[in-house]
Structures are given as C-alpha cells and as structure tokens.
Scaffold this motif. Structure first.
Motif, PDB file in Angstrom:
ATOM      1  N   THR A  30       0.820  -1.124  -0.204  1.00  0.00           N
ATOM      2  CA  THR A  30       0.009   0.009  -0.050  1.00  0.00           C
ATOM      3  C   THR A  30       1.071   1.315  -0.099  1.00  0.00           C
ATOM      4  O   THR A  30       0.415   2.249  -0.603  1.00  0.00           O
ATOM      5  CB  THR A  30      -0.980   0.075   1.159  1.00  0.00           C
ATOM      6  OG1 THR A  30      -1.849  -1.190   1.104  1.00  0.00           O
ATOM      7  CG2 THR A  30      -1.739   1.138   1.262  1.00  0.00           C
TER       8      THR A  30
ATOM      9  N   TYR B  71      -6.339  -5.032  -3.291  1.00  0.00           N
ATOM     10  CA  TYR B  71      -7.185  -4.124  -2.530  1.00  0.00           C
ATOM     11  C   TYR B  71      -7.942  -3.323  -3.224  1.00  0.00           C
ATOM     12  O   TYR B  71      -7.464  -2.937  -4.426  1.00  0.00           O
ATOM     13  CB  TYR B  71      -6.177  -3.488  -1.261  1.00  0.00           C
ATOM     14  CG  TYR B  71      -5.622  -4.504  -0.513  1.00  0.00           C
ATOM     15  CD1 TYR B  71      -6.055  -5.096   0.645  1.00  0.00           C
ATOM     16  CD2 TYR B  71      -4.247  -4.687  -0.574  1.00  0.00           C
ATOM     17  CE1 TYR B  71      -5.475  -6.041   1.294  1.00  0.00           C
ATOM     18  CE2 TYR B  71      -3.326  -5.566   0.203  1.00  0.00           C
ATOM     19  CZ  TYR B  71      -4.087  -6.045   1.138  1.00  0.00           C
ATOM     20  OH  TYR B  71      -3.483  -7.052   1.889  1.00  0.00           O
TER      21      TYR B  71
ATOM     22  N   THR C 163      -8.348   1.979  -0.403  1.00  0.00           N
ATOM     23  CA  THR C 163      -7.325   1.607   0.587  1.00  0.00           C
ATOM     24  C   THR C 163      -6.195   2.554   0.234  1.00  0.00           C
ATOM     25  O   THR C 163      -5.701   3.011   1.266  1.00  0.00           O
ATOM     26  CB  THR C 163      -6.851   0.046   0.390  1.00  0.00           C
ATOM     27  OG1 THR C 163      -7.988  -0.841   0.467  1.00  0.00           O
ATOM     28  CG2 THR C 163      -5.667  -0.318   1.411  1.00  0.00           C
TER      29      THR C 163
ATOM     30  N   THR D 127      -6.151  -3.990   7.151  1.00  0.00           N
ATOM     31  CA  THR D 127      -7.042  -2.853   7.047  1.00  0.00           C
ATOM     32  C   THR D 127      -8.078  -2.911   7.740  1.00  0.00           C
ATOM     33  O   THR D 127      -9.275  -2.014   7.499  1.00  0.00           O
ATOM     34  CB  THR D 127      -7.328  -2.568   5.263  1.00  0.00           C
ATOM     35  OG1 THR D 127      -8.215  -3.811   5.143  1.00  0.00           O
ATOM     36  CG2 THR D 127      -6.134  -2.649   4.329  1.00  0.00           C
TER      37      THR D 127
ATOM     38  N   THR E 259     -12.619   0.112   0.554  1.00  0.00           N
ATOM     39  CA  THR E 259     -11.295  -0.252   1.005  1.00  0.00           C
ATOM     40  C   THR E 259     -10.987  -1.645   0.909  1.00  0.00           C
ATOM     41  O   THR E 259      -9.884  -2.126   0.367  1.00  0.00           O
ATOM     42  CB  THR E 259     -10.967   0.230   2.243  1.00  0.00           C
ATOM     43  OG1 THR E 259     -11.587  -0.626   3.203  1.00  0.00           O
ATOM     44  CG2 THR E 259     -11.354   1.811   2.536  1.00  0.00           C
ATOM     45  N   LYS E 260     -12.125  -2.432   0.609  1.00  0.00           N
ATOM     46  CA  LYS E 260     -11.877  -3.979   1.064  1.00  0.00           C
ATOM     47  C   LYS E 260     -13.398  -4.731   0.729  1.00  0.00           C
ATOM     48  O   LYS E 260     -14.321  -4.440   1.401  1.00  0.00           O
ATOM     49  CB  LYS E 260     -11.433  -4.256   2.262  1.00  0.00           C
ATOM     50  CG  LYS E 260     -10.871  -5.914   2.385  1.00  0.00           C
ATOM     51  CD  LYS E 260     -10.233  -6.139   3.794  1.00  0.00           C
ATOM     52  CE  LYS E 260      -9.395  -7.280   3.808  1.00  0.00           C
ATOM     53  NZ  LYS E 260      -8.390  -7.545   5.002  1.00  0.00           N
TER      54      LYS E 260
END
Length: 466
Positions: free
Chosen positions: A114, A158, A162, A229, A262-263
């Motif tokens: 990330t 991801y 994210t 996360t 984000t996920k």
C-alpha cells in the motif's frame, strides 16, 4: 383456607415467583473481559521490551477504576490507557521493526504494497499495473509448514479506497522523509473509535463491554498490529450501527460505503443491507426515497474510487480486485486455513491447493447463504436482525473461500456485538458513587400497576425514518 398446608404451599410458590433474580454486576464481567484482553496480548503479542511488563500494572489500574466506581473521565482515561498498551504500543513497535529491521518483519504484506501503491500513484502510475516483488523480497507464506512465495507480489488485491484514503497521510510523510506506513492512518482511526465508543458506552450503558469486544479483542489485535485494513471496516460498521440507531440510514450507508471501497470483505454484508433497505421500504418503515438514497450512498464511494482505474486499465483492476480473490487469476492464493475448500483438500477431494476450487465448494454455498440472509431481513427489519444476518453471511462467505484464516474471525464477532447492543432493552440501573458499574436487576416478575406502566412508556408514533 388460610393456615392450611395447601395455602402455605401456594403462598410459598407465589413468594418464590415474585422474588427478584440475583443481581448481575456488569463490572465483574467487564473485569474478566479485560483480563482476557491482557492475557491474549501477552500470549499472542511479540515479546517487545516494556509491553508485556506493562500489562499487569495497566490491568490493576483498570480494575481499581472499575471497582471503585471512578467518574466518567477516570473510566475513560483508564480505558484509553489499556488501548495504548494493548493496541497502540505494539503497533508502533511493529512499525519500527518493519522499517529499521528486516523488511519482512512485523507487518502484513498489504502494508508494504500500500505504501508503494501511494508512491506509484503520486508518480502518475497505476498501482494495479506495478510489480511488488522488490517490496516483498524475502516475504513468504507458510502453508502446511512449507514456505511459498507470497502471490500478492504480482497483484495489488485491495480496492482503490485502500490507497486513496492514505494519500493525505502518506503524501506528506513521504515529503518529510517519514516511514510511508499505512498504519499511521489506522492508528488515528483506532484512537477516534476508542474515544467515541467509550464515551458513548459509559453514557448510555454505564460499562465498557462493547468497546472492549470491538477494539481490544484478541481475535482482532494481532492483525491490527501487523497492519491489516480491518480497522477501517470496523469504523464503517460502527458508523452504520450508530446512524441506524438514530434513524439516519443515508449517512450510515455512506460510512459503510467508504469502508466497502477499501476492501470487498464487507460486500456480502452490504448486499444484505440493500435487501434490508428494500424490506423497510416495502413495509413502510422507510420512505422509498430514503431507501433509494441510502442504496446510492452505499454504492457511491466504490463507484467514485474505482471508476478512474476502470477507465485507466480496466483489465488490471478487475484481475487484482475481483479475479484474484475468486481464485481465477494466477498466481492463485493457496487453498489453506479452516474453510470448506481446505477440508476438501484434506479429504483429497481437491488434489492441488493451487488449483481453482470447484464452484460448488465456494460460490454456490456463498450465494445460498446470501439468499437465506436476504430472506431473513426481508421479513425482519430490526437493526439487530440486520447485524445478526450480516454476521452469519460474513462467516459463511469466508468459510466457503479459498483461505479462511484467523484474520477473518473478528468480523462476525464485531457484528454480533453490535447486534447485542441494538436489541438490548432498557433495564433498571443502580448506580452509586459515579458511572462505573451498572447493577442490573430483573424485575419483570414484580407486579406493576397498569397506570404506572402506561406512564413509564412514552407514546411513540410510527413514522418512516428520514
């Protein structure tokens, strides 16, 4: 007749039924839970200097504040102290190990990729077209005691939210020469949730049971230290539950949508939430316009964050975010953990853990669980029913996945904890000398005069939520 044995026996039975049940002091339950938190941290945490030695003194201060019924400010301070010891300090020490020691020590692989994804985005490159082999050098997975290369070296698995949420934090950090670690944002969210949940729980419930279950759960903490996360997903669930309790489904849906961007771990619950909105509109508990706006708010963050990358390199983002998780894009994540495909591998029904799992072991049972959860909330539209159904379908979705590991257990636990709060009913509280420690007494068996009962229940009008 009075004085007869029969009358005395009947009187004895009547008295026993009217006798209130024994008091349940939530302080002791909270203290036991805090002990589990401290013990779990000692058992699961890395043996960093200071942290294990601080657990017992911190627990002692927490116990004194709890049993001596300190004020709200005192209880809040001791709770935040506990979170600092079991949550913040190990995370900071893991960050230090990551950036000053071994590049594969003290982190989840997603933390490193990330940070690199943000760097590539700021340099004008698509993070979904970049190789992360160099960042994960020396990193490996352990499957059946054997080391194997981490498959995310060729994928960024991801959703765009994210790394997009990280840009305002990691951008300045890179400029200042600080560690480009995603955990800076996670720590900020963790602190905000700690303060907000603790203040709400002390004010509304008089205890800290729910904040402990959500933020200090040993099923959650080790992966928070490593940089998963999941704290962003937890923030979305808490925000949704808070908004629904205040009959504000649109803001709640927007917060959940931000977490979903984000996920995709929250995708099954999000589908159940859409069914719940439709059921509420059908039964007249929600205005149709409100249900439509809430559905739009849920989908908006994912659409806005994904659209630029779908236009930029559509094949790359679809492969990394969707196909990789479904086991349709090599190199696949190995079948492992404690899910149904792993059971089939152990039984030699599936012969290669790197091969594609049959649909009847993954997609079809997950779809069946979604249909069952949707049918449940279609008939039952309480918030508690939504959260309980979400817990069930979330657990089913990870059980029927290629890799059901311990990283996913926190999600059904968090949803059930929020469901327990949502379905709780007001009870008599006995509070003395401060806020700490409600003593709940069951008084349902005691007769209540009808006029008093009517006066105690405020008149409610049935109106759709805004």
């Amino acid at each position: 007749m009075p004085g007869s044995p029969t009358h005395e026996r009947s009187q004895g039975v009547h008295t026993a039924r009217e006798r209130p049940a024994a008091a349940i002091d939530a302080r002791w339950v909270e203290l036991v839970l805090a002990c589990f938190v401290a013990g779990g941290t000692f058992l699961l945490g890395p043996r960093f200097v200071l942290v294990p030695s601080l657990l017992v003194p911190t627990l002692a201060v927490y116990a004194v504040a709890l049993l001596r019924r300190w004020s709200v400010a005192g209880r809040l301070a001791t709770f935040l102290l506990l979170l600092a010891v079991v949550g913040v300090a190990p995370t900071l020490l893991k960050m230090d190990a990551t950036h000053t020691g071994s590049p594969t020590s003290g982190h989840d692989g997603g933390v490193i990729v990330t940070g690199r994804a943000v760097e590539e985005l700021l340099a004008g490159n698509d993070p979904y077209t970049v190789s992360y082999v160099d960042e994960l050098r020396g990193g490996f997975l352990v499957v059946d005691g054997l080391r194997t290369e981490n498959p995310i070296r060729d994928h960024y698995p991801y959703s765009p939210g994210t790394f997009l949420l990280q840009v305002p934090f990691l951008g300045p950090a890179l400029t200042l020469g600080l560690w480009p670690d995603a955990r800076w944002l996670y720590l900020l969210v963790y602190a905000a949730l700690g303060v907000g949940l603790a203040r709400w729980s002390l004010r509304e419930r008089g205890d800290l049971l729910v904040p402990l279950l959500l933020l200090a759960n040993p099923l959650f903490l080790p992966f928070f230290w490593q940089g998963e996360t999941d704290i962003l997903l937890l923030a979305g669930l808490v925000g949704l539950a808070w908004a629904l309790a205040r009959e504000r489904p649109v803001p709640g849906a927007l917060v959940l949508g931000l977490a979903l961007s984000t996920k995709l771990l929250l995708a099954p619950f999000a589908l159940v939430f859409l069914a719940w909105l439709a059921a509420g509109a059908r039964q007249g508990q929600l205005r149709r316009s409100t249900a439509v706006r809430a559905a739009g708010a849920l989908l908006l963050p994912a659409v806005v964050t994904a659209a630029p990358f779908l236009l930029w390199h559509p094949g790359a983002i679809v492969e990394d975010v969707l196909l990789f998780h479904a086991g349709l894009a090599p190199p696949r994540y190995p079948i492992s953990g404690a899910g149904f495909p792993a059971l089939l591998f152990d039984l030699d029904v599936i012969h290669d853990r790197w091969a594609q799992a049959p649909m009847w072991s993954t997609l079809l049972p997950t779809a069946a669980a979604l249909v069952a959860a949707g049918a449940w909330v279609w008939r039952r539209t309480r918030v508690a029913d939504l959260l309980a159904a979400g817990a069930a379908v979330s657990l089913a979705s990870v059980y029927f996945s290629r890799a059901f590991t311990t990283t996913y257990w926190w999600l059904p636990v968090a949803l059930l904890s929020l469901a327990a709060v949502a379905c709780s009913r007001p009870r008599p509280w006995e509070v003395t000398g401060g806020v700490a420690g409600p003593v709940v007494r069951e008084l349902a068996a005691m007769p209540v005069p009808a006029p008093a009962a009517a006066a105690a229940v405020p008149e409610r009008t049935s109106r759709p939520a805004r």
